[in-house]
Design an enzyme around this catalytic site. Structure first.
Site, mmCIF file in Angstrom:
data_model
loop_
_atom_site.group_PDB
_atom_site.id
_atom_site.type_symbol
_atom_site.label_atom_id
_atom_site.label_comp_id
_atom_site.label_asym_id
_atom_site.label_seq_id
_atom_site.Cartn_x
_atom_site.Cartn_y
_atom_site.Cartn_z
ATOM 1 C CE LYS A 107 -3.922 -1.942 -9.084
ATOM 2 N NZ LYS A 107 -3.262 -3.110 -10.045
ATOM 3 C CE1 TYR A 126 1.444 -1.117 -11.555
ATOM 4 C CE2 TYR A 126 0.364 0.896 -12.334
ATOM 5 C CZ TYR A 126 0.564 0.001 -11.363
ATOM 6 O OH TYR A 126 -0.584 -0.494 -10.423
ATOM 7 C CG PHE A 163 0.392 -7.000 -17.696
ATOM 8 C CD1 PHE A 163 0.751 -5.841 -17.097
ATOM 9 C CD2 PHE A 163 1.366 -8.171 -17.590
ATOM 10 C CE1 PHE A 163 1.762 -6.126 -16.279
ATOM 11 C CE2 PHE A 163 2.248 -8.146 -16.781
ATOM 12 C CZ PHE A 163 2.577 -7.293 -16.048
ATOM 13 N NE ARG A 210 2.746 -8.236 -2.994
ATOM 14 C CZ ARG A 210 2.905 -7.810 -4.584
ATOM 15 N NH1 ARG A 210 2.458 -6.880 -5.089
ATOM 16 N NH2 ARG A 210 3.232 -9.150 -5.327
ATOM 17 C CB THR A 230 -1.397 -10.355 -9.488
ATOM 18 O OG1 THR A 230 -0.415 -10.336 -8.647
ATOM 19 C CG2 THR A 230 -1.863 -9.481 -10.395
ATOM 20 N NE ARG A 279 -4.183 -6.859 -6.051
ATOM 21 C CZ ARG A 279 -3.014 -7.053 -6.257
ATOM 22 N NH1 ARG A 279 -2.356 -8.098 -5.879
ATOM 23 N NH2 ARG A 279 -2.332 -6.008 -6.911
ATOM 24 C CG ASN A 305 -5.034 -5.955 -9.528
ATOM 25 O OD1 ASN A 305 -5.144 -5.050 -9.483
ATOM 26 N ND2 ASN A 305 -4.171 -6.859 -9.622
ATOM 27 C CG HIS A 329 0.295 -0.683 -6.248
ATOM 28 N ND1 HIS A 329 0.804 -1.398 -7.077
ATOM 29 C CD2 HIS A 329 1.074 -0.002 -5.401
ATOM 30 C CE1 HIS A 329 2.193 -1.299 -6.718
ATOM 31 N NE2 HIS A 329 2.258 -0.383 -5.829
ATOM 32 C CD GLU A 384 5.294 0.935 -5.835
ATOM 33 O OE1 GLU A 384 4.734 0.557 -4.788
ATOM 34 O OE2 GLU A 384 5.753 0.021 -6.606
HETATM 35 P P1 IDP Z 1 0.960 -6.825 -8.417
HETATM 36 O O1 IDP Z 1 -0.135 -5.727 -8.518
HETATM 37 O O2 IDP Z 1 0.166 -8.122 -7.758
HETATM 38 O O3 IDP Z 1 2.287 -6.584 -7.568
HETATM 39 P P2 IDP Z 1 2.095 -6.936 -10.964
HETATM 40 O O4 IDP Z 1 2.971 -8.414 -11.370
HETATM 41 O O5 IDP Z 1 3.233 -5.911 -10.276
HETATM 42 O O6 IDP Z 1 1.247 -7.444 -9.762
HETATM 43 O O7 IDP Z 1 1.391 -6.324 -12.156
HETATM 44 C C1 IDP Z 1 1.107 -4.869 -11.881
HETATM 45 C C2 IDP Z 1 -0.327 -4.844 -12.208
HETATM 46 O O8 IDP Z 1 -0.355 -5.131 -13.734
HETATM 47 C C3 IDP Z 1 -1.303 -5.870 -11.656
HETATM 48 O O9 IDP Z 1 -1.895 -5.351 -10.340
HETATM 49 C C4 IDP Z 1 -2.428 -5.948 -12.513
HETATM 50 O O10 IDP Z 1 -3.359 -4.815 -12.419
HETATM 51 C C5 IDP Z 1 -1.784 -5.880 -14.004
HETATM 52 N N1 IDP Z 1 -1.286 -7.191 -14.506
HETATM 53 C C6 IDP Z 1 -0.367 -8.007 -14.091
HETATM 54 N N2 IDP Z 1 -0.424 -9.117 -14.625
HETATM 55 C C7 IDP Z 1 -1.364 -9.066 -15.788
HETATM 56 C C8 IDP Z 1 -1.969 -9.612 -16.585
HETATM 57 O O11 IDP Z 1 -1.450 -10.975 -16.884
HETATM 58 N N3 IDP Z 1 -3.167 -9.199 -17.446
HETATM 59 C C9 IDP Z 1 -3.546 -7.970 -17.269
HETATM 60 N N4 IDP Z 1 -3.082 -7.388 -16.164
HETATM 61 C C10 IDP Z 1 -2.058 -7.718 -15.436
HETATM 62 MG MG MG Z 2 3.766 -5.376 -8.461
#
Ligand code: IDP
Ligand code: MG
Length: 139
Positions: free
Chosen positions: A11, A51, A59, A87, A93, A104, A114, A117, A128
C-alpha cells in the site's frame, strides 16, 4: 486460479516509507513465489472500483483516497493454499491486533494504512489479479 494463487499490494504508506524490499523479502522467504509484479499508481476511480464491495461503508471514501495517494506495488503470488496462508502471514486488518512478526504488525501504521493487501478468497484473487495483470503476464 485453483487455490494456489493470491493477489497482494504494497500500500502507498508502506511504499513511501521504503518498506517494499523488506516486505517482498519476507514474502519470498515465507515460500510465496512471485508470478507477476509491477509498480503502479491507482486513480481514484480505479481504487474505488477495486474496493467496490466496501462502497457505502464509513471507511470507504478515505480508503479510496489513501489507495490512490501514491505508488503501490501489486503482485500475484503462488503457494499451496495461497489465500489463507497469505492472510495468516500478513496478520489482522488492524495492525494493533495483528500477531507479532506479521507484516501488518511490523509495517502497518493504523487500521487504514495497514501496509499490505491480501485477497480474501480464490474468487477475489482471480478478480484482483485480472485488475492489474493479463494472463500472459503470469509466469
Ligand atoms: P482486509 O484488507 O484485511 O481484507 P477489509 O475489511 O477488506 O480488510 O478492508 C479493506 C481495507 O480497508 C483494509 O485493508 C483497510 O485498509 C481499510 N479498512 C478496513 N476497515 C477499516 C476501518 O474500520 N477503518 C479504516 N480503514 C479500514
Ligand atoms: Mg478484504
Amino acid at each position: 486460479m485453483t487455490g494456489n494463487r493470491t493477489f497482494t499490494m504494497v500500500k502507498p504508506s508502506a511504499f513511501s516509507q521504503g518498506y517494499t524490499g523488506q516486505m517482498l523479502a519476507m514474502i519470498e522467504n515465507a515460500g510465496f513465489r512471485i508470478k507477476a509484479m509491477k509498480k503502479t499508481r491507482l486513480s481514484e476511480e480505479q481504487a474505488g472500483c477495486f474496493y467496490e464491495m466496501h462502497r457505502g461503508k464509513p471507511f470507504y471514501n478515505d480508503l479510496v483516497a489513501f489507495m490512490s495517494s501514491g505508488p503501490i506495488v501489486s503482485a500475484v503470488l503462488e503457494k499451496e493454499n495461497a489465500v489463507e496462508s497469505f492472510r495468516t502471514f500478513i496478520g489482522a486488518t488492524d495492525p494493533a491486533k495483528a500477531e507479532p512478526g506479521t507484516i501488518r504488525k511490523l509495517f502497518g501504521k493504523n487500521m487504514r494504512e495497514n501496509a499490505i493487501h491480501g485477497s480474501d478468497s480464490d474468487e477475489s484473487a482471480m478478480r484482483e489479479s485480472g485488475f492489474f495483470f493479463a494472463a500472459t503476464d503470469l509466469f
